[in-house]
Design a protein around this motif. Sequence first.
Motif, mmCIF file in Angstrom:
data_model
loop_
_atom_site.group_PDB
_atom_site.id
_atom_site.type_symbol
_atom_site.label_atom_id
_atom_site.label_comp_id
_atom_site.label_asym_id
_atom_site.label_seq_id
_atom_site.Cartn_x
_atom_site.Cartn_y
_atom_site.Cartn_z
ATOM 1 N N ASP A 1 0.828 -1.193 0.000
ATOM 2 C CA ASP A 1 0.000 0.000 0.000
ATOM 3 C C ASP A 1 0.864 1.246 0.000
ATOM 4 N N TRP A 2 0.222 2.343 0.263
ATOM 5 C CA TRP A 2 0.899 3.638 0.318
ATOM 6 C C TRP A 2 2.081 3.609 1.276
ATOM 7 N N GLY A 3 1.960 2.866 2.366
ATOM 8 C CA GLY A 3 3.046 2.810 3.337
ATOM 9 C C GLY A 3 4.224 1.991 2.851
ATOM 10 N N THR A 4 3.959 0.757 2.401
ATOM 11 C CA THR A 4 5.052 -0.145 2.023
ATOM 12 C C THR A 4 5.703 0.223 0.695
ATOM 13 N N HIS A 5 4.927 0.777 -0.236
ATOM 14 C CA HIS A 5 5.455 1.004 -1.576
ATOM 15 C C HIS A 5 5.700 2.469 -1.915
ATOM 16 N N VAL A 6 5.458 3.356 -0.946
ATOM 17 C CA VAL A 6 5.792 4.775 -1.127
ATOM 18 C C VAL A 6 6.627 5.259 0.052
ATOM 19 N N VAL A 7 6.024 5.288 1.236
ATOM 20 C CA VAL A 7 6.668 5.870 2.413
ATOM 21 C C VAL A 7 7.964 5.159 2.786
ATOM 22 N N ASN A 8 8.000 3.839 2.701
ATOM 23 C CA ASN A 8 9.207 3.101 3.093
ATOM 24 C C ASN A 8 10.442 3.557 2.336
ATOM 25 N N GLY A 9 10.259 3.977 1.100
ATOM 26 C CA GLY A 9 11.398 4.435 0.309
ATOM 27 C C GLY A 9 12.006 5.730 0.813
ATOM 28 N N ALA A 10 11.217 6.525 1.539
ATOM 29 C CA ALA A 10 11.718 7.774 2.108
ATOM 30 C C ALA A 10 12.307 7.576 3.498
ATOM 31 N N LEU A 11 11.897 6.490 4.176
ATOM 32 C CA LEU A 11 12.291 6.288 5.569
ATOM 33 C C LEU A 11 13.423 5.290 5.761
ATOM 34 N N TYR A 12 13.580 4.367 4.817
ATOM 35 C CA TYR A 12 14.544 3.283 5.000
ATOM 36 C C TYR A 12 15.493 3.178 3.805
#
Length: 332
Positions: free
Chosen positions: A100-111
């Motif tokens: 979802d938005w978390g695993t496939h968007v946000v994770n790229g900015a955080l990890y």
Amino acid sequence: MMNTKLPRRRFLHLAAGAAALPAASRIARAQAYPSRPITIVIGYAAGGPTDTRVRILAQRMKETLGQSVVVENNTGASGSLATGRVVRAPPDGYTLSSGDWGTHVVNGALYPLQYDLLGDLEPIALLSSTPLLMIVRKAVPATNLKELIGWLNANSNKTSFGTSGPGSPSHASGLLLQKLTGVQFQFVPYRGGSLVLQDLIAGQIDVGFGAVSTSLPAVRDGKIKVYAVTSTRRLAVAPDIPTFDEAGLPGLIVSLWGGLWAPKGTSTTIIGKLNGAVIEAHSDPAVRQRLTNLGEEIPPGAQETPEALAVHHKAEIEKWWPILKAANVKGE
């Protein structure tokens, strides 16, 4: 003595035929697909919104594909382990990634991921999505969104804003609210959305963004207030709640959308069969009703193609990465 030399023309013909065998074999396998169960890997525990969405979909896809579609919960590192497992899987259509938005968007900015979210996955289809509700403790005097923003400005830096942790949907929504209004408040991280809602009801914090499925019952019971929904259109389950555009703050759009991907290099034939199975599932009235009851919105037909998912995925990364990186948000 036997002459072991082949005429040059015949030798080249045989060599060309041998070279063509692997390609022909791949095509034959794709045409026979699927011949065994398919696994959809997600990075969340069973019972959550993404897990529920995918299981509803998988159950219906089984009918179209004629094979079992198994959901595998592979938790850890905010879902990045699950995505990495699919990136490394054979591109044969039997191991898929649903995030979802978390695993496939946000994770790229955080990890510091060991894979490229856009380059190492083949898009299959955009799945259903759910927006968030802006929820506030009952004692806040504002009667509409404009009054609420005025109240937040008057209480700048004193207001407590509950989130589900750094980089969570509620946190990102709060960052976008700050960017659009200039309002400042104190972020208070919790270990989950249910704890945020609990303290909002108790009046321990002032404001937050919550999931429709959990926040709406508290709103209807009069325990908290709601001012707007982060979608582009009103919810079917709550048509009385305006969008942020309607309420006077254009641009505050947050969609917790889902998607389905395959490993890079999966054939277009297999991608097409999987995409068709998703479209059939979304067209099923029973599936649509179950998703609607959860506050999910099914994308229109034009947005269900692999190409549409690729465009949407890229646009979401370009929207959210700068916001999260500017706030120096780090994964836990």
